[in-house]
Design a protein around this motif. Structure first.
Motif, short mmCIF file in Angstrom:
data_model
loop_
_atom_site.label_atom_id
_atom_site.label_comp_id
_atom_site.label_asym_id
_atom_site.label_seq_id
_atom_site.Cartn_x
_atom_site.Cartn_y
_atom_site.Cartn_z
N CYS A 214 0.83 -1.21 0.00
CA CYS A 214 0.00 0.00 0.00
C CYS A 214 0.87 1.26 0.00
CB CYS A 214 -0.94 -0.01 1.21
SG CYS A 214 -2.19 -1.31 1.16
N GLU A 215 1.95 1.23 0.78
CA GLU A 215 2.86 2.39 0.80
C GLU A 215 3.51 2.60 -0.56
OE1 GLU A 215 3.55 4.70 2.91
OE2 GLU A 215 2.27 3.98 4.53
N ARG B 40 -7.90 7.80 -2.98
CA ARG B 40 -8.70 7.53 -4.18
C ARG B 40 -8.45 6.12 -4.70
NH1 ARG B 40 -6.82 10.29 -9.60
NH2 ARG B 40 -5.14 8.86 -9.10
N ASN B 41 -7.18 5.70 -4.73
CA ASN B 41 -6.87 4.36 -5.23
C ASN B 41 -7.47 3.28 -4.34
OD1 ASN B 41 -5.41 5.37 -7.38
ND2 ASN B 41 -3.45 5.29 -6.33
N MET B 42 -7.47 3.50 -3.03
CA MET B 42 -8.04 2.51 -2.12
C MET B 42 -9.55 2.38 -2.33
SD MET B 42 -5.61 1.19 -0.50
CE MET B 42 -3.85 1.51 -0.57
N SER C 242 -3.30 11.21 4.39
CA SER C 242 -3.27 12.60 3.93
C SER C 242 -3.04 12.72 2.43
CB SER C 242 -2.16 13.37 4.66
OG SER C 242 -0.90 12.78 4.41
N ARG C 243 -2.60 11.64 1.78
CA ARG C 243 -2.35 11.66 0.33
C ARG C 243 -3.66 11.31 -0.40
NH1 ARG C 243 2.58 7.53 1.00
NH2 ARG C 243 1.12 6.89 2.65
N TRP C 244 -4.26 12.32 -1.04
CA TRP C 244 -5.57 12.12 -1.66
C TRP C 244 -5.55 11.03 -2.72
CZ3 TRP C 244 -6.20 12.42 -6.83
CH2 TRP C 244 -5.24 13.15 -7.58
N THR D 154 -17.54 13.94 2.19
CA THR D 154 -17.21 15.37 2.28
C THR D 154 -15.70 15.61 2.20
OG1 THR D 154 -17.20 15.16 4.71
CG2 THR D 154 -19.26 15.89 3.65
N HIS D 155 -14.96 14.66 1.61
CA HIS D 155 -13.51 14.82 1.49
C HIS D 155 -13.17 16.10 0.73
CE1 HIS D 155 -9.32 13.90 0.36
NE2 HIS D 155 -9.34 13.03 1.36
N ARG D 156 -12.07 16.72 1.10
CA ARG D 156 -11.71 18.02 0.51
C ARG D 156 -11.40 17.92 -0.98
NH1 ARG D 156 -6.23 17.82 -0.05
NH2 ARG D 156 -5.15 16.26 1.22
N ASP D 157 -10.99 16.74 -1.46
CA ASP D 157 -10.59 16.60 -2.87
C ASP D 157 -11.73 16.03 -3.70
OD1 ASP D 157 -9.19 15.21 -5.31
OD2 ASP D 157 -7.74 16.61 -4.48
N LEU D 158 -12.03 16.70 -4.80
CA LEU D 158 -13.13 16.30 -5.68
C LEU D 158 -12.92 14.91 -6.24
CD1 LEU D 158 -15.69 17.06 -7.39
CD2 LEU D 158 -14.11 17.99 -9.10
#
Length: 565
Positions: free
Chosen positions: A338-339, A381-383, A375-377, A404-408
């Motif tokens: 995952c990392e 998203r990939n997960m 913290s990495r959007w 409500t995540h900050r990134d679209l």
């Protein structure tokens, strides 16, 4: 071998196509340029922009109806359809062709069934990529958006073909490259013998003896290869647990040090050898467990960063090698996989890591829980994307927090996930996207609910029409609302749409135009004989300014019924 300007430096044969087909292809391109410029000039709800996209959709639908695809070959500053140039712009800042060409795209293909929203997404991507503050290239954005009826061919695809050809050419006899004079007289190719210079120093007998002794002592030292083989043999045969653990630690330390010192290829081979000791061929279960634990400790942050650098900046690890290696990493340390997915930037390799992570997470999706709050959007998203592929709801409670995540881009994947999973309790959360801060997200939620036929959403959406918030919406969102009502309510909604078309607003022509657009959009989604009759009656009754919208709806329904037949 692979020229950077493939299309311009090679003369491609022009396909035999009719003049009318080339004319239509050119008109589509002109409509696309007009819509592209309009999208930069006007807001999304501007009626003129809507007319541009309607014109583009009509023309490309006609082409696809007759020929099933509209393929454009991409050169540095021009686009061609079957060998005929249909677009050219020499300004790099404005050229649609230059933007796609710079990002490695060599062909763009629009296929049958494409809708207006897909064309809007495509042109938005091409326009946005010119912005300096946008991180992703066109290829990444097309992959992110997932436009179903738009595909592309990359320069890498051509290079792969060239590579295969080169391999075949390289296997042929090289006799033809040797000059005939050398074949006739081999000594002709020999370099002339130069006389020894008089000042050349020679070794004394004592110096020669010392050098010979030094070489022999060096040859007696064990090489890294020999050391690794000895350790491997010991691990294969030592019976005592304590001794096995000691040599296992030595082996792993040697592999890690080799990797960090730059000998990554040999270190990864050592890792693969040890991984094979964790298969059922190893008769002792406890040793399999101990070896797997040791392999998991191999992937420290420093080693992962080194591996990521190799993947992104070199060609030392091929796609097939990474597929095998990532499976080993995932089996021994799922968190390390995952990392690594959060570090690798090369899109082709990142896709491989996503596929591997999907396989690993299939049996234990809980391992992805910590990364849903990362913290990495892009990692989040990939997960979510992986869980959507698996249609797994084990982490539903965590995913709904991302609405409500900050990134679209994360919110888009969450919406797709909620649509994809079969769990009924996941569906009501989709309604929350109707309050999203982004107009794009609100429209996307309406479209997906309509396509998925989520009947429970009909009442909330219909009730939403009577709110003050709906009145303030741009026409693009109002249209999406009524399209969803048409898809979900079907023929039950015919009286509503008939009433909207027959109603007149004597002192508010703009409001009447909105009603005509929304009712026509809803009737398009029902697409039955009765909806067609309602539109034809309205075409006779309405003023000329409203007729273009109604005619377009009639044409869409007619094409839909013809395709179904």
């Amino acid at each position: 071998m692979n020229e950077p300007n493939r299309l311009s430096e090679e003369t491609l044969p022009t396909e035999q196509v009719s003049k009318s087909e080339v004319t239509l292809a050119s008109e589509i391109m002109q409509a696309m340029v007009k819509a592209s410029k309009g999208a930069r000039m006007y807001q999304a709800n501007n009626p003129l922009l809507g007319k541009f996209f309607q014109e583009l959709t009509d023309k490309i639908s006609s082409m696809l109806y007759m020929h099933s695809e509209y393929k454009l070959d991409v050169d540095r500053f021009e686009l061609s359809y079957k060998g005929h140039k249909v677009y050219e712009n020499l300004d790099p800042a404005e050229s649609m062709a230059f933007r796609m060409y710079s990002d490695g795209i060599r062909s763009i293909i629009f296929s049958d069934g494409i809708e207006e929203w897909e064309l809007r997404e495509f042109l938005e991507i091409v326009n946005m990529t010119g912005s300096a503050n946008h991180d992703d290239d066109i290829v990444t954005l097309l992959w992110d958006k997932g436009i179903p009826h738009c595909s592309y061919i990359l320069e890498d695809d051509f290079q792969e073909i060239d590579r295969l050809i080169d391999d075949q050419m390289g296997s042929a006899s090289s006799k033809g490259s040797i000059p005939l004079s050398c074949l006739a007289d081999p000594s002709a190719a020999a370099a002339p013998v130069k006389p020894l210079p008089h000042y050349l120093y020679t070794l004394s007998d004592e110096d020669l003896f010392s050098l010979k002794t030094f070489i022999e002592s060096e040859e007696q030292l064990l090489s890294v290869d020999t050391t690794a083989k000895i350790l491997s043999a010991i691990l294969s045969g030592v019976p005592e647990k304590e001794l096995f653990l000691s040599f296992l630690e030595i082996y792993m330390k040697l592999a890690r040090n080799l990797f960090l010192s730059g000998n990554s290829e040999f270190a990864l081979k050592m890792f693969a050898f040890l991984y094979n000791r964790t298969t059922p061929r190893e008769p002792v279960e406890e040793r399999r467990r101990l070896t797997m634990n040791a392999l998991g400790r191999f992937w420290t942050d420093e080693v992962l960063k080194g591996l990521c650098k190799i993947i992104d900046t070199t060609e030392d690890i091929s796609a097939d090698t990474l597929k095998s290696l990532s499976m080993m990493i995932g089996q021994s340390s799922p968190s390390a996989l995952c990392e690594l997915l959060g570090m690798v930037e090369t899109m082709k390799m990142r896709k491989i890591l996503i596929e591997t992570t999907t396989e690993i997470a299939r049996l234990s999706p809980e391992l992805m829980r910590p990364y849903l709050s990362d913290s990495r959007w892009y990692l989040v998203r990939n997960m979510v994307f992986i869980l959507a592929q698996l249609k797994n709801t084990a982490l539903l409670d965590q995913i709904v927090l991302l609405i409500t995540h900050r990134d679209l881009r994360v919110r888009k994947e969450v919406l797709k996930y909620l649509i994809a999973v079969p769990e009924p309790k996941a569906k009501p959360y989709i309604l929350k996207f109707l309050r999203d801060e982004s107009s794009v997200m609100r429209i996307m939620a309406l479209q997906l609910m309509g396509r998925a036929r989520l009947q429970f959403a009909l009442k909330p959406i219909a009730a939403f029409v009577d709110t003050d918030e709906f009145e303030e919406m741009p026409i693009s969102e109002k249209k999406a609302v009524y399209e969803a009502i048409g898809e979900l309510g079907a023929e039950k909604m015919l009286p509503l749409f008939k009433s909207m078309l027959s109603k007149r607003f004597l002192f508010n022509r703009a409001k009447e135009m909105d009603a005509v657009i929304c009712a026509s959009a809803g009737l398009q989604k029902i697409a039955c004989a009765e909806s067609l009759k309602i539109l034809e009656d309205a075409l006779q009754a309405k003023s000329p300014e409203f007729r273009d919208v109604i005619r377009h709806a009639i044409q869409i329904i007619t094409n839909t019924k013809s395709s179904s037949a």
